[in-house]
Design a protein around this motif. Structure first.
Motif, PDB file in Angstrom:
ATOM      1  N   SER A  21     -24.336 -24.121  28.171  1.00 13.59           N
ATOM      2  CA  SER A  21     -24.163 -23.933  29.600  1.00 13.59           C
ATOM      3  C   SER A  21     -24.169 -22.437  29.917  1.00 13.59           C
ATOM      4  CB  SER A  21     -22.841 -24.550  30.066  1.00 13.59           C
ATOM      5  OG  SER A  21     -22.855 -25.945  29.876  1.00 13.59           O
ATOM      6  N   ARG A  79     -27.930 -22.001  37.694  1.00 13.17           N
ATOM      7  CA  ARG A  79     -27.123 -22.314  36.513  1.00 13.17           C
ATOM      8  C   ARG A  79     -27.799 -23.397  35.688  1.00 13.17           C
ATOM      9  NH1 ARG A  79     -20.595 -22.994  36.129  1.00 13.17           N
ATOM     10  NH2 ARG A  79     -20.487 -23.517  33.925  1.00 13.17           N
ATOM     11  N   LEU A  90     -26.567 -26.256  33.334  1.00 13.63           N
ATOM     12  CA  LEU A  90     -25.375 -26.985  32.930  1.00 13.63           C
ATOM     13  C   LEU A  90     -25.742 -27.992  31.850  1.00 13.63           C
ATOM     14  CD1 LEU A  90     -22.395 -27.811  33.380  1.00 13.63           C
ATOM     15  CD2 LEU A  90     -23.199 -29.346  35.188  1.00 13.63           C
ATOM     16  N   THR A 105     -18.510 -30.109  28.176  1.00 12.99           N
ATOM     17  CA  THR A 105     -19.445 -29.040  28.477  1.00 12.99           C
ATOM     18  C   THR A 105     -20.056 -28.535  27.181  1.00 12.99           C
ATOM     19  OG1 THR A 105     -18.105 -28.394  30.364  1.00 12.99           O
ATOM     20  CG2 THR A 105     -19.725 -26.806  29.598  1.00 12.99           C
ATOM     21  N   ARG A 144     -17.613 -26.367  40.360  1.00  9.67           N
ATOM     22  CA  ARG A 144     -16.865 -25.367  39.589  1.00  9.67           C
ATOM     23  C   ARG A 144     -15.402 -25.767  39.450  1.00  9.67           C
ATOM     24  NH1 ARG A 144     -20.237 -21.139  42.102  1.00  9.67           N
ATOM     25  NH2 ARG A 144     -18.715 -21.023  43.813  1.00  9.67           N
ATOM     26  N   LEU A 154     -15.291 -28.062  36.565  1.00  2.53           N
ATOM     27  CA  LEU A 154     -15.587 -27.380  35.304  1.00  2.53           C
ATOM     28  C   LEU A 154     -14.491 -26.396  34.895  1.00  2.53           C
ATOM     29  CD1 LEU A 154     -19.400 -26.675  35.762  1.00  2.53           C
ATOM     30  CD2 LEU A 154     -18.328 -28.406  34.300  1.00  2.53           C
ATOM     31  N   ARG A 208     -24.782 -19.277  33.215  1.00  2.43           N
ATOM     32  CA  ARG A 208     -24.844 -18.927  34.630  1.00  2.43           C
ATOM     33  C   ARG A 208     -25.585 -17.601  34.740  1.00  2.43           C
ATOM     34  NH1 ARG A 208     -19.101 -18.631  36.753  1.00  2.43           N
ATOM     35  NH2 ARG A 208     -19.246 -20.844  36.258  1.00  2.43           N
TER      36      ARG A 208
END
Length: 223
Positions: free
Chosen positions: A204, A216, A218, A200, A80, A83, A206
């Protein structure tokens, strides 16, 4: 003796320098870049995108990488943190990808894709594996023996030329060259473990369905 080709992923992926040790699997999608071209007759024909020139791979393609994981555990914060920034990010799957080139009877200098870098040139393979597991291989002609590989610093690459039967790769660069020019129309295959530059993807997501887990999906798209 040439090392075996990594047909699957034998080591966890490295993302922005961090080794992702998460339960789950990577899905890799390769999309060849094409366009529709209208002929003089009015008919629409499919046309491959220009790859950039004779020094580049014959096919222009872009990859999308999807990782579904159930729980990152102690790695969640590290992923995280990375990201939290817009990228580009770097991703190495420690898997060989394949590029094809055509000889013209004169050219000995070639290029990888513009943003690719050879994985073991700048990253240490995970889990005690050595660079030999991920060595680049170059074949002139299908189903032939790979040439002798030598990785060279930029200074040494510029200062010399490979002997017959050798291939030189510039460390942390995209240039590579042969000692002998492949004949016109000869098919040249490069098997390489690249570091991709990725962003990204829009898919993507969550999901928060369990207070102790953070599944998640991704999605990373090659630049």
């Amino acid at each position: 003796m040439n090392p075996p080709i990594t047909k699957g992923t034998i080591a966890p992926a490295t993302f922005d320098g961090y080794v992702i040790r998460a339960a789950g699997e990577w899905e890799v999608r390769e999309t060849e870049l094409k366009a529709n071209h209208q002929a003089a007759s009015g008919q629409m024909r499919e046309q491959r995108a220009w790859s950039g020139g004779a020094a580049y791979p014959a096919i222009a393609a872009r990859h999308t990488f999807t990782l579904d994981y159930a729980h990152l555990g102690g790695a969640a914060d590290a992923v995280r943190d990375r990201l939290a920034f817009p990228g580009p990010h770097s991703l190495c799957l420690w898997k060989h990808f394949f590029l094809g080139y055509y000889g013209d009877g004169a050219r000995t200098d070639f290029l990888l894709k513009p943003l690719w870098r050879v994985g073991y040139h700048s990253l240490v393979p995970p889990d005690g594996l050595t660079a030999d597991h991920f060595a680049t291989q170059v074949l002139v002609g299908l189903e032939t023996a790979p040439l002798t590989l030598l990785d060279k610093t930029t200074a040494n690459y510029n200062a010399g030329e490979p002997a017959a039967g050798e291939v030189w790769f510039e460390e942390n660069g995209i240039r590579w060259k042969l000692g002998t020019a492949p004949s016109a129309g000869a098919q040249v295959v490069v098997r390489v473990v690249p570091i991709f530059q990725v962003l990204t993807g829009g898919e993507s997501e969550r999901r928060h369905t369990d207070p102790l887990r953070e599944p998640r999906r991704l999605v990373l798209e090659e630049m």
